[in-house]
Design a protein around this motif. Structure first.
Motif, PDB file in Angstrom:
ATOM      1  N   GLU A 176     -19.100   2.556  -6.026  1.00 58.49           N
ATOM      2  CA  GLU A 176     -17.774   3.075  -5.672  1.00 58.49           C
ATOM      3  C   GLU A 176     -17.235   2.405  -4.411  1.00 58.49           C
ATOM      4  OE1 GLU A 176     -18.637   7.213  -5.334  1.00 58.49           O
ATOM      5  OE2 GLU A 176     -19.267   7.342  -7.421  1.00 58.49           O
ATOM      6  N   VAL A 177     -18.088   2.249  -3.420  1.00 58.73           N
ATOM      7  CA  VAL A 177     -17.677   1.588  -2.172  1.00 58.73           C
ATOM      8  C   VAL A 177     -17.361   0.122  -2.433  1.00 58.73           C
ATOM      9  CG1 VAL A 177     -18.465   0.899   0.125  1.00 58.73           C
ATOM     10  CG2 VAL A 177     -18.877   3.210  -0.684  1.00 58.73           C
ATOM     11  N   TRP A 178     -18.169  -0.538  -3.255  1.00 60.57           N
ATOM     12  CA  TRP A 178     -17.937  -1.949  -3.592  1.00 60.57           C
ATOM     13  C   TRP A 178     -16.565  -2.116  -4.250  1.00 60.57           C
ATOM     14  CZ3 TRP A 178     -20.423  -4.520  -8.411  1.00 60.57           C
ATOM     15  CH2 TRP A 178     -20.069  -5.865  -8.479  1.00 60.57           C
ATOM     16  N   ALA A 179     -16.224  -1.236  -5.187  1.00 59.77           N
ATOM     17  CA  ALA A 179     -14.924  -1.322  -5.852  1.00 59.77           C
ATOM     18  C   ALA A 179     -13.786  -1.114  -4.858  1.00 59.77           C
ATOM     19  CB  ALA A 179     -14.844  -0.288  -6.975  1.00 59.77           C
ATOM     20  N   LEU A 180     -13.937  -0.156  -3.956  1.00 61.43           N
ATOM     21  CA  LEU A 180     -12.897   0.096  -2.954  1.00 61.43           C
ATOM     22  C   LEU A 180     -12.721  -1.099  -2.026  1.00 61.43           C
ATOM     23  CD1 LEU A 180     -10.854   1.942  -1.557  1.00 61.43           C
ATOM     24  CD2 LEU A 180     -12.757   2.863  -0.217  1.00 61.43           C
ATOM     25  N   LEU A 181     -13.809  -1.673  -1.562  1.00 68.17           N
ATOM     26  CA  LEU A 181     -13.720  -2.825  -0.664  1.00 68.17           C
ATOM     27  C   LEU A 181     -13.083  -4.019  -1.360  1.00 68.17           C
ATOM     28  CD1 LEU A 181     -17.126  -2.603   1.220  1.00 68.17           C
ATOM     29  CD2 LEU A 181     -14.846  -2.000   2.062  1.00 68.17           C
ATOM     30  N   HIS A 182     -13.394  -4.220  -2.618  1.00 71.40           N
ATOM     31  CA  HIS A 182     -12.770  -5.325  -3.353  1.00 71.40           C
ATOM     32  C   HIS A 182     -11.272  -5.095  -3.490  1.00 71.40           C
ATOM     33  CE1 HIS A 182     -11.421  -7.713  -6.788  1.00 71.40           C
ATOM     34  NE2 HIS A 182     -12.310  -8.593  -6.354  1.00 71.40           N
ATOM     35  N   CYS A 183     -10.896  -3.870  -3.798  1.00 64.07           N
ATOM     36  CA  CYS A 183      -9.479  -3.549  -3.960  1.00 64.07           C
ATOM     37  C   CYS A 183      -8.717  -3.755  -2.653  1.00 64.07           C
ATOM     38  CB  CYS A 183      -9.328  -2.112  -4.443  1.00 64.07           C
ATOM     39  SG  CYS A 183      -7.630  -1.638  -4.804  1.00 64.07           S
ATOM     40  N   LEU A 184      -9.322  -3.396  -1.544  1.00 64.77           N
ATOM     41  CA  LEU A 184      -8.665  -3.566  -0.243  1.00 64.77           C
ATOM     42  C   LEU A 184      -8.403  -5.030   0.081  1.00 64.77           C
ATOM     43  CD1 LEU A 184     -10.590  -0.956   1.909  1.00 64.77           C
ATOM     44  CD2 LEU A 184      -8.158  -0.919   1.344  1.00 64.77           C
ATOM     45  N   ARG A 185      -9.261  -5.921  -0.359  1.00 63.35           N
ATOM     46  CA  ARG A 185      -9.135  -7.342  -0.023  1.00 63.35           C
ATOM     47  C   ARG A 185      -8.132  -8.088  -0.895  1.00 63.35           C
ATOM     48  NH1 ARG A 185     -15.231  -8.022  -0.185  1.00 63.35           N
ATOM     49  NH2 ARG A 185     -14.596  -8.809  -2.196  1.00 63.35           N
ATOM     50  N   GLN A 186      -7.708  -7.496  -1.994  1.00 64.10           N
ATOM     51  CA  GLN A 186      -6.818  -8.197  -2.917  1.00 64.10           C
ATOM     52  C   GLN A 186      -5.360  -8.011  -2.516  1.00 64.10           C
ATOM     53  OE1 GLN A 186      -8.250 -10.232  -5.154  1.00 64.10           O
ATOM     54  NE2 GLN A 186     -10.087  -9.451  -4.163  1.00 64.10           N
ATOM     55  N   PRO A 187      -4.545  -9.043  -2.687  1.00 63.00           N
ATOM     56  CA  PRO A 187      -3.107  -8.888  -2.399  1.00 63.00           C
ATOM     57  C   PRO A 187      -2.438  -8.004  -3.456  1.00 63.00           C
ATOM     58  CG  PRO A 187      -3.567 -11.076  -3.275  1.00 63.00           C
ATOM     59  CD  PRO A 187      -4.890 -10.407  -3.082  1.00 63.00           C
ATOM     60  N   ALA A 188      -1.406  -7.303  -3.047  1.00 60.02           N
ATOM     61  CA  ALA A 188      -0.723  -6.378  -3.948  1.00 60.02           C
ATOM     62  C   ALA A 188      -0.083  -7.108  -5.133  1.00 60.02           C
ATOM     63  CB  ALA A 188       0.336  -5.593  -3.180  1.00 60.02           C
ATOM     64  N   GLN A 189       0.347  -8.335  -4.915  1.00 62.52           N
ATOM     65  CA  GLN A 189       0.994  -9.095  -5.989  1.00 62.52           C
ATOM     66  C   GLN A 189       0.018  -9.424  -7.116  1.00 62.52           C
ATOM     67  OE1 GLN A 189       0.875 -10.210  -2.817  1.00 62.52           O
ATOM     68  NE2 GLN A 189       2.935  -9.800  -2.067  1.00 62.52           N
ATOM     69  N   ALA A 190      -1.259  -9.493  -6.810  1.00 58.57           N
ATOM     70  CA  ALA A 190      -2.246  -9.852  -7.826  1.00 58.57           C
ATOM     71  C   ALA A 190      -2.298  -8.819  -8.940  1.00 58.57           C
ATOM     72  CB  ALA A 190      -3.627 -10.003  -7.183  1.00 58.57           C
ATOM     73  N   PHE A 191      -2.070  -7.575  -8.607  1.00 59.96           N
ATOM     74  CA  PHE A 191      -2.160  -6.508  -9.604  1.00 59.96           C
ATOM     75  C   PHE A 191      -1.000  -6.594 -10.591  1.00 59.96           C
ATOM     76  CE2 PHE A 191      -4.797  -5.208  -6.161  1.00 59.96           C
ATOM     77  CZ  PHE A 191      -5.848  -4.526  -6.754  1.00 59.96           C
ATOM     78  N   SER A 192       0.207  -6.779 -10.089  1.00 60.43           N
ATOM     79  CA  SER A 192       1.343  -6.892 -11.002  1.00 60.43           C
ATOM     80  C   SER A 192       1.294  -8.213 -11.766  1.00 60.43           C
ATOM     81  CB  SER A 192       2.662  -6.762 -10.241  1.00 60.43           C
ATOM     82  OG  SER A 192       2.777  -7.783  -9.273  1.00 60.43           O
ATOM     83  N   TYR A 193       0.820  -9.263 -11.131  1.00 60.97           N
ATOM     84  CA  TYR A 193       0.699 -10.566 -11.795  1.00 60.97           C
ATOM     85  C   TYR A 193      -0.289 -10.483 -12.960  1.00 60.97           C
ATOM     86  CZ  TYR A 193      -0.234 -15.542 -12.433  1.00 60.97           C
ATOM     87  OH  TYR A 193      -0.392 -16.787 -12.965  1.00 60.97           O
ATOM     88  N   ALA A 194      -1.354  -9.704 -12.789  1.00 65.97           N
ATOM     89  CA  ALA A 194      -2.368  -9.564 -13.829  1.00 65.97           C
ATOM     90  C   ALA A 194      -1.981  -8.525 -14.882  1.00 65.97           C
ATOM     91  CB  ALA A 194      -3.703  -9.187 -13.209  1.00 65.97           C
ATOM     92  N   GLY A 195      -0.874  -7.824 -14.671  1.00 63.79           N
ATOM     93  CA  GLY A 195      -0.442  -6.822 -15.635  1.00 63.79           C
ATOM     94  C   GLY A 195      -1.230  -5.526 -15.538  1.00 63.79           C
ATOM     95  N   LYS A 196      -1.750  -5.223 -14.367  1.00 63.04           N
ATOM     96  CA  LYS A 196      -2.531  -4.007 -14.149  1.00 63.04           C
ATOM     97  C   LYS A 196      -1.706  -2.998 -13.357  1.00 63.04           C
ATOM     98  CE  LYS A 196      -6.019  -5.806 -16.172  1.00 63.04           C
ATOM     99  NZ  LYS A 196      -6.342  -5.365 -17.512  1.00 63.04           N
ATOM    100  N   ARG A 197      -2.244  -1.800 -13.181  1.00 60.78           N
ATOM    101  CA  ARG A 197      -1.581  -0.793 -12.354  1.00 60.78           C
ATOM    102  C   ARG A 197      -1.475  -1.334 -10.933  1.00 60.78           C
ATOM    103  NH1 ARG A 197      -1.125   4.377 -15.335  1.00 60.78           N
ATOM    104  NH2 ARG A 197      -0.533   5.196 -13.315  1.00 60.78           N
ATOM    105  N   THR A 198      -0.656  -0.717 -10.115  1.00 66.29           N
ATOM    106  CA  THR A 198      -0.403  -1.223  -8.767  1.00 66.29           C
ATOM    107  C   THR A 198      -1.634  -1.067  -7.872  1.00 66.29           C
ATOM    108  OG1 THR A 198       0.404   0.888  -7.941  1.00 66.29           O
ATOM    109  CG2 THR A 198       2.029  -0.610  -8.952  1.00 66.29           C
ATOM    110  N   LYS A 199      -1.611  -1.821  -6.785  1.00 72.53           N
ATOM    111  CA  LYS A 199      -2.702  -1.732  -5.819  1.00 72.53           C
ATOM    112  C   LYS A 199      -2.763  -0.344  -5.211  1.00 72.53           C
ATOM    113  CE  LYS A 199      -4.593  -3.761  -1.638  1.00 72.53           C
ATOM    114  NZ  LYS A 199      -4.586  -4.888  -0.732  1.00 72.53           N
ATOM    115  N   ASN A 200      -1.601   0.252  -4.929  1.00 73.05           N
ATOM    116  CA  ASN A 200      -1.581   1.602  -4.359  1.00 73.05           C
ATOM    117  C   ASN A 200      -2.214   2.623  -5.299  1.00 73.05           C
ATOM    118  OD1 ASN A 200      -0.404   0.797  -1.995  1.00 73.05           O
ATOM    119  ND2 ASN A 200       1.672   1.196  -2.710  1.00 73.05           N
TER     120      ASN A 200
END
Length: 105
Positions: free
Chosen positions: A21-45
């Motif tokens: 769970e911590v690993w997933a959270l840390l990975h999410c924090l390091r990714q830019p917000a644009q990457a989520f919309s670019y990949a067609g996934k839910r938003t970073k928030n």
């Protein structure tokens, strides 16, 4: 003896789930917000809210510390983190990594 073995096995599983769970959270924090919309996934928030709540509940459910300790909640909470790590992480990890320099034709 069996009871203490079960406790330590459950503790090991709960700690492993919490680490995921911590690993997933840390990975999410390091990714830019644009990457989520670019990949067609839910938003970073969205993923930050899900994973922060996930980590907070996972910490509270760790035995023998929290009020929910000993429940299977600590093991079940790994599901949102596993969804993030298996579906979202591969999609957003490659964002912004184009070919830089190097050889080639």
């Amino acid at each position: 003896m069996i009871g203490s073995l079960q406790f330590f096995l459950f503790l090991a599983l709960a700690l492993a789930a919490f680490a995921v769970e911590v690993w997933a959270l840390l990975h999410c924090l390091r990714q830019p917000a644009q990457a989520f919309s670019y990949a067609g996934k839910r938003t970073k928030n969205f993923w930050l809210i899900v994973l922060v709540v996930n980590v907070a509940l996972g910490f509270v459910a760790l035995p023998p510390f929290g009020p929910l300790s000993g429940s299977f909640l600590s093991i079940i909470l790994v599901i949102p983190a596993a969804i993030y790590l298996t579906d979202v992480k591969p999609a957003v990890s490659g964002y912004g990594r184009g070919r830089r320099g190097g050889g080639g034709w």
